[in-house]
Design a protein around this motif. Sequence first.
Motif, PDB file in Angstrom:
ATOM      1  N   HIS A  98     -41.148 -17.560 -74.497  1.00 39.97           N
ATOM      2  CA  HIS A  98     -40.261 -16.977 -73.484  1.00 39.97           C
ATOM      3  C   HIS A  98     -41.161 -16.413 -72.380  1.00 39.97           C
ATOM      4  N   VAL A  99     -41.373 -17.183 -71.343  1.00 38.99           N
ATOM      5  CA  VAL A  99     -42.391 -16.903 -70.332  1.00 38.99           C
ATOM      6  C   VAL A  99     -42.020 -15.679 -69.489  1.00 38.99           C
ATOM      7  N   GLU A 100     -42.932 -14.694 -69.492  1.00 38.69           N
ATOM      8  CA  GLU A 100     -42.760 -13.471 -68.705  1.00 38.69           C
ATOM      9  C   GLU A 100     -43.728 -13.398 -67.531  1.00 38.69           C
ATOM     10  N   ALA A 101     -44.884 -14.066 -67.656  1.00 42.71           N
ATOM     11  CA  ALA A 101     -45.866 -14.146 -66.567  1.00 42.71           C
ATOM     12  C   ALA A 101     -46.557 -15.491 -66.686  1.00 42.71           C
ATOM     13  N   SER A 102     -46.847 -16.109 -65.529  1.00 42.26           N
ATOM     14  CA  SER A 102     -47.447 -17.439 -65.570  1.00 42.26           C
ATOM     15  C   SER A 102     -48.210 -17.731 -64.286  1.00 42.26           C
ATOM     16  N   LEU A 103     -49.224 -18.569 -64.413  1.00 41.48           N
ATOM     17  CA  LEU A 103     -49.917 -19.108 -63.249  1.00 41.48           C
ATOM     18  C   LEU A 103     -48.936 -19.902 -62.384  1.00 41.48           C
ATOM     19  N   PHE A 104     -47.915 -20.471 -62.999  1.00 42.84           N
ATOM     20  CA  PHE A 104     -46.880 -21.236 -62.299  1.00 42.84           C
ATOM     21  C   PHE A 104     -45.632 -20.369 -62.176  1.00 42.84           C
ATOM     22  N   PRO A 105     -45.354 -19.808 -61.007  1.00 43.56           N
ATOM     23  CA  PRO A 105     -44.226 -18.883 -60.857  1.00 43.56           C
ATOM     24  C   PRO A 105     -42.882 -19.449 -61.316  1.00 43.56           C
ATOM     25  N   HIS A 106     -42.670 -20.748 -61.182  1.00 47.38           N
ATOM     26  CA  HIS A 106     -41.377 -21.321 -61.580  1.00 47.38           C
ATOM     27  C   HIS A 106     -41.196 -21.370 -63.100  1.00 47.38           C
ATOM     28  N   TRP A 107     -42.244 -21.084 -63.889  1.00 44.49           N
ATOM     29  CA  TRP A 107     -42.102 -21.006 -65.340  1.00 44.49           C
ATOM     30  C   TRP A 107     -41.552 -19.651 -65.786  1.00 44.49           C
ATOM     31  N   VAL A 108     -41.709 -18.612 -64.957  1.00 49.76           N
ATOM     32  CA  VAL A 108     -41.305 -17.263 -65.346  1.00 49.76           C
ATOM     33  C   VAL A 108     -39.792 -17.220 -65.562  1.00 49.76           C
ATOM     34  N   GLY A 109     -39.398 -16.669 -66.704  1.00 51.46           N
ATOM     35  CA  GLY A 109     -37.984 -16.519 -67.021  1.00 51.46           C
ATOM     36  C   GLY A 109     -37.381 -17.718 -67.732  1.00 51.46           C
ATOM     37  N   ARG A 110     -38.162 -18.754 -67.925  1.00 57.01           N
ATOM     38  CA  ARG A 110     -37.613 -19.919 -68.618  1.00 57.01           C
ATOM     39  C   ARG A 110     -38.369 -20.144 -69.925  1.00 57.01           C
ATOM     40  N   PRO A 111     -37.709 -20.731 -70.890  1.00 58.76           N
ATOM     41  CA  PRO A 111     -38.387 -20.979 -72.164  1.00 58.76           C
ATOM     42  C   PRO A 111     -39.243 -22.237 -72.096  1.00 58.76           C
ATOM     43  N   GLU A 112     -40.392 -22.174 -72.715  1.00 58.04           N
ATOM     44  CA  GLU A 112     -41.236 -23.351 -72.923  1.00 58.04           C
ATOM     45  C   GLU A 112     -41.100 -23.689 -74.409  1.00 58.04           C
ATOM     46  N   VAL A 113     -40.404 -24.765 -74.699  1.00 57.25           N
ATOM     47  CA  VAL A 113     -40.072 -25.144 -76.064  1.00 57.25           C
ATOM     48  C   VAL A 113     -41.087 -26.170 -76.565  1.00 57.25           C
ATOM     49  N   ARG A 114     -41.610 -25.944 -77.758  1.00 55.76           N
ATOM     50  CA  ARG A 114     -42.597 -26.836 -78.347  1.00 55.76           C
ATOM     51  C   ARG A 114     -42.207 -27.166 -79.794  1.00 55.76           C
ATOM     52  N   GLU A 115     -42.246 -28.439 -80.135  1.00 54.26           N
ATOM     53  CA  GLU A 115     -42.151 -28.827 -81.531  1.00 54.26           C
ATOM     54  C   GLU A 115     -43.516 -28.547 -82.138  1.00 54.26           C
ATOM     55  N   TYR A 116     -43.546 -28.161 -83.397  1.00 53.31           N
ATOM     56  CA  TYR A 116     -44.818 -27.813 -84.016  1.00 53.31           C
ATOM     57  C   TYR A 116     -45.027 -28.559 -85.325  1.00 53.31           C
ATOM     58  N   ARG A 117     -46.308 -28.651 -85.710  1.00 53.29           N
ATOM     59  CA  ARG A 117     -46.679 -29.169 -87.015  1.00 53.29           C
ATOM     60  C   ARG A 117     -47.960 -28.463 -87.447  1.00 53.29           C
ATOM     61  N   PHE A 118     -47.960 -27.929 -88.638  1.00 53.24           N
ATOM     62  CA  PHE A 118     -49.147 -27.320 -89.227  1.00 53.24           C
ATOM     63  C   PHE A 118     -49.772 -28.324 -90.192  1.00 53.24           C
ATOM     64  N   GLU A 119     -51.087 -28.473 -90.102  1.00 55.57           N
ATOM     65  CA  GLU A 119     -51.839 -29.280 -91.056  1.00 55.57           C
ATOM     66  C   GLU A 119     -53.103 -28.503 -91.383  1.00 55.57           C
ATOM     67  N   GLY A 120     -53.067 -27.768 -92.493  1.00 57.91           N
ATOM     68  CA  GLY A 120     -54.192 -26.914 -92.853  1.00 57.91           C
ATOM     69  C   GLY A 120     -54.396 -25.849 -91.789  1.00 57.91           C
ATOM     70  N   GLU A 121     -55.586 -25.811 -91.224  1.00 58.23           N
ATOM     71  CA  GLU A 121     -55.928 -24.824 -90.188  1.00 58.23           C
ATOM     72  C   GLU A 121     -55.657 -25.341 -88.775  1.00 58.23           C
ATOM     73  N   ARG A 122     -54.906 -26.412 -88.666  1.00 55.22           N
ATOM     74  CA  ARG A 122     -54.601 -26.998 -87.357  1.00 55.22           C
ATOM     75  C   ARG A 122     -53.117 -26.901 -87.044  1.00 55.22           C
ATOM     76  N   LEU A 123     -52.848 -26.739 -85.762  1.00 55.79           N
ATOM     77  CA  LEU A 123     -51.485 -26.622 -85.246  1.00 55.79           C
ATOM     78  C   LEU A 123     -51.334 -27.602 -84.100  1.00 55.79           C
ATOM     79  N   THR A 124     -50.351 -28.483 -84.204  1.00 58.58           N
ATOM     80  CA  THR A 124     -50.030 -29.400 -83.111  1.00 58.58           C
ATOM     81  C   THR A 124     -48.759 -28.913 -82.446  1.00 58.58           C
ATOM     82  N   LEU A 125     -48.800 -28.783 -81.130  1.00 59.51           N
ATOM     83  CA  LEU A 125     -47.623 -28.430 -80.340  1.00 59.51           C
ATOM     84  C   LEU A 125     -47.319 -29.593 -79.413  1.00 59.51           C
ATOM     85  N   ARG A 126     -46.029 -29.904 -79.279  1.00 58.92           N
ATOM     86  CA  ARG A 126     -45.623 -31.037 -78.455  1.00 58.92           C
ATOM     87  C   ARG A 126     -44.407 -30.657 -77.632  1.00 58.92           C
ATOM     88  N   THR A 127     -44.444 -30.999 -76.346  1.00 56.14           N
ATOM     89  CA  THR A 127     -43.298 -30.755 -75.477  1.00 56.14           C
ATOM     90  C   THR A 127     -42.198 -31.762 -75.792  1.00 56.14           C
TER      91      THR A 127
END
Length: 150
Positions: A98-127
């Motif tokens: 839930h973006v509150e501050a960003s280098l890209f002003p148009h991201w502020v106030g909008r959600p950045e949704v990511r699908e995730y997968r954990f594999e051991g000590e690794r995390l994959t995030l995908r738009t």
Amino acid sequence: MSDTIATAKDFIGTWRLLDYAFIHDDGIVEKPWGTDLRGYLIYSAEGYMSGNLGPARRKRGVIERISPDPTTDRPRRNRNYIAYTGRFTVEGPRVIHHVEASLFPHWVGRPEVREYRFEGERLTLRTGPLRAGRHTMVAQLLWERVRGQV
């Protein structure tokens, strides 16, 4: 993308960027920043996240632009650095920033949704699907948990 459903506690910690890729719908994998990357993603126990990432060798004091987008009459900035922060929640197979501050002003106030997968000590995030001209793609980021000493 997720085989198992995680909770917010599974995300807590510091993650180092290992890979950043665009996966196009025609199967082409693009590495927009190459393979020499720098970046960290931090999830706190208080429910906040912060991400900073980019190519390891950025030019100093230069605003880089790519060729104008043929569908508009204004040039697009080349995203050679990404930085944003805000609260995060986990909803089923997705983590939502839930973006509150960003280098890209148009991201502020909008959600950045990511699908995730954990594999051991690794995390994959995908738009979700993103438009890329006449095609679609997803951005995929691979992170590794940082195990440090204090």
